[in-house]
Scaffold this motif. Structure first.
Motif, mmCIF file in Angstrom:
data_model
loop_
_atom_site.group_PDB
_atom_site.id
_atom_site.type_symbol
_atom_site.label_atom_id
_atom_site.label_comp_id
_atom_site.label_asym_id
_atom_site.label_seq_id
_atom_site.Cartn_x
_atom_site.Cartn_y
_atom_site.Cartn_z
ATOM 1 N N ASP A 86 0.871 -1.078 0.017
ATOM 2 C CA ASP A 86 0.186 -0.224 0.093
ATOM 3 C C ASP A 86 1.030 1.326 -0.055
ATOM 4 O O ASP A 86 2.318 0.993 0.128
ATOM 5 N N CYS A 87 0.347 2.475 -0.187
ATOM 6 C CA CYS A 87 1.078 3.603 -0.225
ATOM 7 C C CYS A 87 2.040 3.873 0.913
ATOM 8 O O CYS A 87 2.998 4.275 0.869
ATOM 9 N N LYS A 88 1.380 3.714 2.126
ATOM 10 C CA LYS A 88 2.400 3.791 3.405
ATOM 11 C C LYS A 88 3.451 2.838 3.303
ATOM 12 O O LYS A 88 4.663 3.511 3.572
ATOM 13 N N THR A 107 7.646 4.331 2.831
ATOM 14 C CA THR A 107 8.703 3.536 3.887
ATOM 15 C C THR A 107 9.808 3.090 2.992
ATOM 16 O O THR A 107 10.992 3.327 2.813
ATOM 17 N N GLU A 108 9.432 2.202 2.106
ATOM 18 C CA GLU A 108 10.194 1.522 1.375
ATOM 19 C C GLU A 108 11.217 2.205 0.332
ATOM 20 O O GLU A 108 12.511 2.173 0.121
ATOM 21 N N ARG A 109 10.541 3.337 -0.297
ATOM 22 C CA ARG A 109 11.064 4.156 -1.100
ATOM 23 C C ARG A 109 12.231 5.088 -0.396
ATOM 24 O O ARG A 109 13.269 5.372 -1.038
ATOM 25 N N LYS A 110 12.116 5.504 1.060
ATOM 26 C CA LYS A 110 12.748 6.324 1.649
ATOM 27 C C LYS A 110 14.130 5.517 1.932
ATOM 28 O O LYS A 110 15.301 5.777 1.920
ATOM 29 N N ARG A 111 13.753 4.125 2.432
ATOM 30 C CA ARG A 111 15.068 3.382 2.620
ATOM 31 C C ARG A 111 15.800 3.065 1.488
ATOM 32 O O ARG A 111 17.173 2.952 1.696
ATOM 33 N N LEU A 112 15.136 2.647 0.310
ATOM 34 C CA LEU A 112 16.088 2.574 -0.875
ATOM 35 C C LEU A 112 16.730 3.609 -1.100
ATOM 36 O O LEU A 112 18.165 3.742 -1.440
ATOM 37 N N ALA A 113 16.176 4.892 -1.000
ATOM 38 C CA ALA A 113 17.089 6.233 -1.499
ATOM 39 C C ALA A 113 18.121 6.397 -0.328
ATOM 40 O O ALA A 113 19.180 6.749 -0.872
ATOM 41 N N GLN A 162 0.719 9.782 -2.838
ATOM 42 C CA GLN A 162 1.285 10.948 -2.511
ATOM 43 C C GLN A 162 1.894 10.823 -1.203
ATOM 44 O O GLN A 162 1.668 10.483 -0.519
ATOM 45 N N ASP A 163 3.048 11.807 -1.253
ATOM 46 C CA ASP A 163 3.813 11.739 -0.141
ATOM 47 C C ASP A 163 2.996 12.397 1.197
ATOM 48 O O ASP A 163 2.411 13.068 0.875
ATOM 49 N N SER A 164 3.329 11.494 2.324
ATOM 50 C CA SER A 164 2.488 12.100 3.235
ATOM 51 C C SER A 164 3.311 13.352 3.948
ATOM 52 O O SER A 164 4.336 13.549 3.885
#
Length: 141
Positions: A51-53, A57-63, A114-116
Motif C-alpha cells: 500500500d502507499c504507506k 517507507t520502502e522508497r525512503k529506505r532504498l534512497a 502521494q507523499d504524506s
C-alpha cells in the motif's frame, strides 16, 4: 643472441599491451552497467501488494541505502585500486537497489500515492513561571 633477446622483449611487451587492452575493455563494460537495470537484480512483482504507506517507507529506505552506497563507491575510488574495489564491492548491490527503486516508483505511480505531510511536532503549552502563578492567584482573590 641480441636478436633473440629483442624478440622476447617485443613478445612480452605485446602480451602486456594486449592484457591491458583486454582489461580496459572489460572494465569499460562494467561502467556501462550502471545505466541499465537488469530484471535479474529485482523482482518485478515485489511491490504489487504494497500500500502507499509501505511504499513510502520502502522508497525512503532504498534512497538512503543507494546514497550510502554511492558515497562508499566515491570514497573507494580515491584509493590506488579504487575503481576496481568500488566495482567489485558495491556495484552489484547498487544496481539491485536502483532496480528496486525503479519498481517501487512504478508501483507508487500506479497506486497514485502521494507523499504524506511531515507531522508537526506537538506543541507543549508553556507552564507559567512560579512568580506569575502566585500573582495570578492573588489577583483572583
Amino acid at each position: 643472441m641480441p636478436n633473440a633477446l629483442s624478440h622476447r622483449q617485443l613478445f612480452s611487451r605485446s602480451v602486456a599491451a594486449l592484457a591491458l587492452v583486454a582489461l580496459g575493455a572489460g572494465l569499460s563494460g562494467c561502467t556501462g552497467m550502471s545505466d541499465t537495470i537488469s530484471p535479474a537484480f529485482a523482482d518485478p512483482a515485489k511491490y504489487d501488494l504494497y500500500d502507499c504507506k509501505q511504499l513510502e517507507t520502502e522508497r525512503k529506505r532504498l534512497a538512503e541505502r543507494t546514497a550510502e552506497l554511492q558515497g562508499l563507491m566515491t570514497k573507494a575510488e580515491t584509493g590506488v585500486a579504487g575503481p576496481v574495489v568500488a566495482e567489485m564491492a558495491y556495484r552489484n548491490e547498487y544496481i539491485a537497489l536502483r532496480g528496486q527503486s525503479k519498481l517501487a516508483e512504478e508501483a507508487w505511480q500506479r497506486n497514485r500515492c502521494q507523499d504524506s505531510k511531515p507531522e508537526a511536532p506537538p506543541t507543549i503549552a508553556a507552564a507559567p513561571a512560579k512568580g506569575k502563578r502566585a500573582k495570578a492567584s492573588r489577583a483572583a482573590n
